[in-house]
Design a protein around this motif. Structure first.
Motif, mmCIF file in Angstrom:
data_model
loop_
_atom_site.group_PDB
_atom_site.id
_atom_site.type_symbol
_atom_site.label_atom_id
_atom_site.label_comp_id
_atom_site.label_asym_id
_atom_site.label_seq_id
_atom_site.Cartn_x
_atom_site.Cartn_y
_atom_site.Cartn_z
ATOM 1 N N ARG A 50 -8.324 10.252 5.764
ATOM 2 C CA ARG A 50 -7.735 9.585 6.934
ATOM 3 C C ARG A 50 -9.151 9.438 8.133
ATOM 4 N NH1 ARG A 50 -2.428 11.220 10.496
ATOM 5 N NH2 ARG A 50 -2.954 9.962 12.138
ATOM 6 N N ALA B 122 2.477 7.258 8.465
ATOM 7 C CA ALA B 122 2.267 6.982 7.000
ATOM 8 C C ALA B 122 1.123 7.428 6.282
ATOM 9 C CB ALA B 122 2.460 5.411 6.786
ATOM 10 N N TYR B 123 0.315 8.197 7.075
ATOM 11 C CA TYR B 123 -1.010 8.640 6.479
ATOM 12 C C TYR B 123 -1.081 9.974 6.620
ATOM 13 C CZ TYR B 123 -1.961 3.688 6.972
ATOM 14 O OH TYR B 123 -1.774 2.184 6.895
ATOM 15 N N SER C 162 3.097 8.270 -0.064
ATOM 16 C CA SER C 162 4.177 7.464 -0.750
ATOM 17 C C SER C 162 5.629 7.462 -0.140
ATOM 18 C CB SER C 162 4.330 7.450 -2.138
ATOM 19 O OG SER C 162 4.441 8.912 -2.638
ATOM 20 N N THR D 1 -3.108 -3.019 6.035
ATOM 21 C CA THR D 1 -3.187 -1.505 6.201
ATOM 22 C C THR D 1 -2.387 -1.281 7.396
ATOM 23 O OG1 THR D 1 -5.069 -1.653 7.710
ATOM 24 C CG2 THR D 1 -5.413 -1.195 5.312
ATOM 25 N N MET E 238 0.902 -1.205 -0.013
ATOM 26 C CA MET E 238 0.113 0.065 0.016
ATOM 27 C C MET E 238 0.665 1.355 -0.164
ATOM 28 S SD MET E 238 -3.155 1.007 2.752
ATOM 29 C CE MET E 238 -1.957 1.659 3.843
ATOM 30 N N GLY E 239 0.787 2.269 -0.706
ATOM 31 C CA GLY E 239 1.485 3.363 -1.041
ATOM 32 C C GLY E 239 0.835 4.383 -2.082
ATOM 33 N N SER F 26 -2.625 7.475 2.119
ATOM 34 C CA SER F 26 -1.452 6.978 2.452
ATOM 35 C C SER F 26 -0.298 7.842 1.611
ATOM 36 C CB SER F 26 -1.120 5.582 1.786
ATOM 37 O OG SER F 26 0.008 5.059 1.821
ATOM 38 N N SER G 35 -6.249 3.755 2.138
ATOM 39 C CA SER G 35 -5.213 3.895 0.842
ATOM 40 C C SER G 35 -5.091 5.275 0.314
ATOM 41 C CB SER G 35 -5.603 2.755 -0.364
ATOM 42 O OG SER G 35 -5.595 1.539 0.331
#
Length: 192
Positions: free
Chosen positions: A93, A86-87, A166, A77, A1-2, A164, A161
């Motif tokens: 979110r 990471a979010y 990257s 996740t 996931m990214g 997320s 996702s």
């Protein structure tokens, strides 16, 4: 996931596991044990005959697929709580957190109804002297909450996702990230 991308493979795998769990839960409702015959013994006890005990096995199978599907989404996740940095903050979110909480609440209700239904159906079928049957809606409620768990879990996965962040590849982000443009840098340019 990214990179804010939703993996179709994750959605399909989780959907398949949840739908199988839902199907088994519905099957356990339709196949739950029913009394077909009651005999009164000479010693005053009742002897009950049931249609079978297949619904207990179907409910257990539904439980297994439900647990696997829910854990698959959660692990994919990184459990949300294990990787909060990471979010990106924002609506995706926030709504993902709400969907995550509801998915686990619905999961708990579905799990409870399916496990209680499986145990009660088994007890009624094998050790019941009053010839009782399991209430008709127990497995149906478990199936309904399995379906709601699926909706919330997949919604959670899609939203998280989208939120997320990257990973920035080495050398891609300018001097602050170790390079200039897309060229890798070892930091010796000032000595040349």
């Amino acid at each position: 996931m990214g990179n804010g991308e939703v993996s179709k493979l994750v959605v399909v795998i989780s959907f398949v596991f949840f739908i199988i769990a839902f199907g088994f839960a519905l099957g356990s409702e339709f196949k739950r044990s029913k009394v077909t015959k009651i005999d009164h013994n000479s010693d005053g006890t009742l002897e009950c005959y049931y249609t079978g005990n297949i619904s207990t096995g179907l409910a257990v199978a539904a439980l297994l697929f439900l647990v696997v599907a829910q854990l698959f989404v959660t692990i994919t996740t990184r459990c949300l709580c294990c990787a909060t940095s990471a979010y990106r903050p924002g609506a995706a979110r926030t709504f993902a957190v709400v969907a995550f909480i509801f998915s686990w609440l619905f999961f708990a209700v579905a799990f409870l109804f399916l496990i209680v239904g499986a145990i009660a159906n088994h007890v009624h079928t094998h050790a019941n002297v009053t010839c009782e049957e399991l209430k008709s809606a127990v497995f149906a409620i478990g199936a309904a909450f399995t379906f709601l768990t699926m909706l919330m879990s997949i919604l959670y996965y899609i939203l998280i996702s989208k939120a997320s962040i990257s990973a920035i590849p080495y050398g891609a982000g300018g001097p602050a990230y170790g390079g200039h443009g897309n060229r890798p840098s070892v930091g010796l340019a000032t000595y040349a």
